[in-house]
Design an enzyme around this catalytic site. Structure first.
Site: not given
Ligand code: PGA
Ligand code: ZN
Length: 430
Positions: A206, A338
């Site tokens: 990231e 998300k």
């Molecule tokens: P991921 O990580 O998109 O790889 O699941 C993001 C998070 O855990 O917040």
């Molecule tokens: Zn997370």
């Protein structure tokens, strides 16, 4: 302007890990369009919507031809001729068409790209920016507080350290733009410190600095020093936020800390993390225990107290029912939201509303596999999330989102909205 759907097409585009992903583009009678791209996680929760990937040899098995066929075939057949402003009706139809509890038949990637494209096209049909369309009926808009990764670990950095995200929140900044300025200085200072210590080894998934540390605590110490080196007072100007992502190294109440070479139980994890809360200015801590350790999460939330955001990610997977039941048992107090965990925008919104109904705070979040898509920034402003978490302060799939926030800040300023977050830190509970 017509809001009837004329065509729905999917195309294969590429994400920040160089993997295929799905972009859906919806065109309305009259020519307006909306499009969106599905992101992809690496540290996924077991209750998430599941992407449809082709398997096989091409692109490590990550190709999405099946998901593209689903959009161009069945999904297009379902949506053409329908009114694009009926988000909940169209999302319900997508869920029914898929027919599986985790959306694996048509693919979570096919469905979320389409659901978000519906919102974009609907906003275009009303000649509104997406945040304004999503916030219809709200009078009071504000910018979210950026929660920004400085070091990336866990599944995003070859498990170099156990903790997945070492982040900062510029809690003392007076508005969104200033919080980015301060974060930029901390990110730069952290890089300089690592370079001086001979520890600089590139960036993680990231965009955070690759964590070439000997222990999780060493990373925390460097983070503290970076805040000071940039000229800020830890805790007062810039605070720390962690995503432990404990589901990745914990099961059935046992946790394997690879970097520290230790196995500890749930109480041991709580004790270790409470020790960090006491020693470092940490205001938020995500997935401190694994998704199957509800009792540990309950104990930790009680012990951490109301001034620390105990953030649920894998534990709730952006699911309204899971959030309500977690809140009832006192496990966590903040929801990570998300869209691709839920699969549709309507389910994402239901999870967001369930969190607020339970008195929880909300953080809109990107995934580790991202693109130039900035839909989530509009969700954060349109719906009124407290924080925004989209990774680090480098790489354009991250910067596209921070920069979109600056554009929305300018638009809000013109509209008389607030550029500052809703409340100062530490948070008063709702
Ligand atoms: P991921 O990580 O998109 O790889 O699941 C993001 C998070 O855990 O917040
Ligand atoms: Zn997370």
């Amino acid at each position: 302007m017509s809001s009837l759907i004329k065509s729905v097409i999917a195309r294969r585009v590429w994400d920040s890990r160089g993997r295929p992903t799905v972009e859906t583009e919806i065109t309305l009678e009259g020519g307006r369009t909306g499009r969106a791209i599905a992101p992809a996680g690496a540290s996924t929760g077991s209750a998430e919507a599941v992407d449809l990937r082709d398997g096989g040899a091409a692109f490590g098995g990550h190709d999405v031809q099946g998901a593209l066929r689903a959009v161009n075939g069945e999904i297009a057949g379902l949506l053409i001729g329908r009114d694009v402003t009926d988000q909940s009706g169209l999302d319900a139809a997508l869920i029914e068409l898929d027919g599986t509890p985790n959306k694996h038949r048509l693919g979570g990637n096919a469905i979320v790209a389409t659901s978000m494209a519906i919102a974009h096209a609907a906003a275009a049909s009303q000649n509104l920016p997406l945040w304004r369309y999503l916030g219809a009926g709200r009078a009071d808009f504000h910018l979210p507080l950026p929660e920004v990764q400085i070091f990336g670990g866990g599944a995003h950095a070859g498990r170099r350290v156990d903790v997945q995200d070492f982040m900062v929140i510029a809690v003392g900044a007076s508005d969104y733009a200033q919080s980015l300025e301060w974060t930029a200085e901390v990110y730069r200072a952290a890089g300089l410190l690592m370079s001086e210590a001979g520890l600089l080894a590139g960036v993680a998934d990231e965009g955070g600095w690759w964590p070439a540390f000997d222990s999780n605590e060493q990373a925390l110490d460097f983070l503290l020093r970076a805040i000071e080196r940039a000229g800020y007072t830890p805790g007062q100007d810039v605070a720390i936020s962690l995503d432990i992502a404990a589901t990745d190294f914990g099961r059935k109440g046992q946790y394997s800390l690879a970097r520290d070479g230790r196995r500890i139980d749930s109480d041991g994890m709580c004790e270790m993390l409470l020790g960090w809360l006491a020693r470092y200015p940490i205001v938020a801590i995500e997935d401190p225990l694994a998704e199957d350790d509800a009792e540990g999460l309950r104990k930790f939330t009680a012990a951490a107290g109301p001034n620390v955001e105990v953030v649920a990610d894998d534990f709730i997977c952006t699911n309204a029912a899971r959030i309500s039941s977690a809140a009832e048992r006192g496990a966590c107090n903040t929801a990570l939201i998300k869209p691709n965990q839920a699969g549709t925008l309507s389910e994402t919104r239901a999870a967001f509303d369930a969190a607020h109904a339970a008195g929880w705070e909300t953080i809109i979040s990107a995934r580790s596999g991202e693109t130039e898509d900035v839909t989530i920034v509009h969700l954060a402003v349109g719906w009124g999330a407290k924080q925004l978490k989209v990774g680090s302060f480098s790489r354009s799939e991250r910067m596209a989102k921070w920069n979109e926030g600056l554009r929305l800040a300018a638009a809000l300023e013109q509209a008389g909205g607030r550029l500052a977050p809703r409340e100062s830190f530490p948070w008063g509970r709702r």
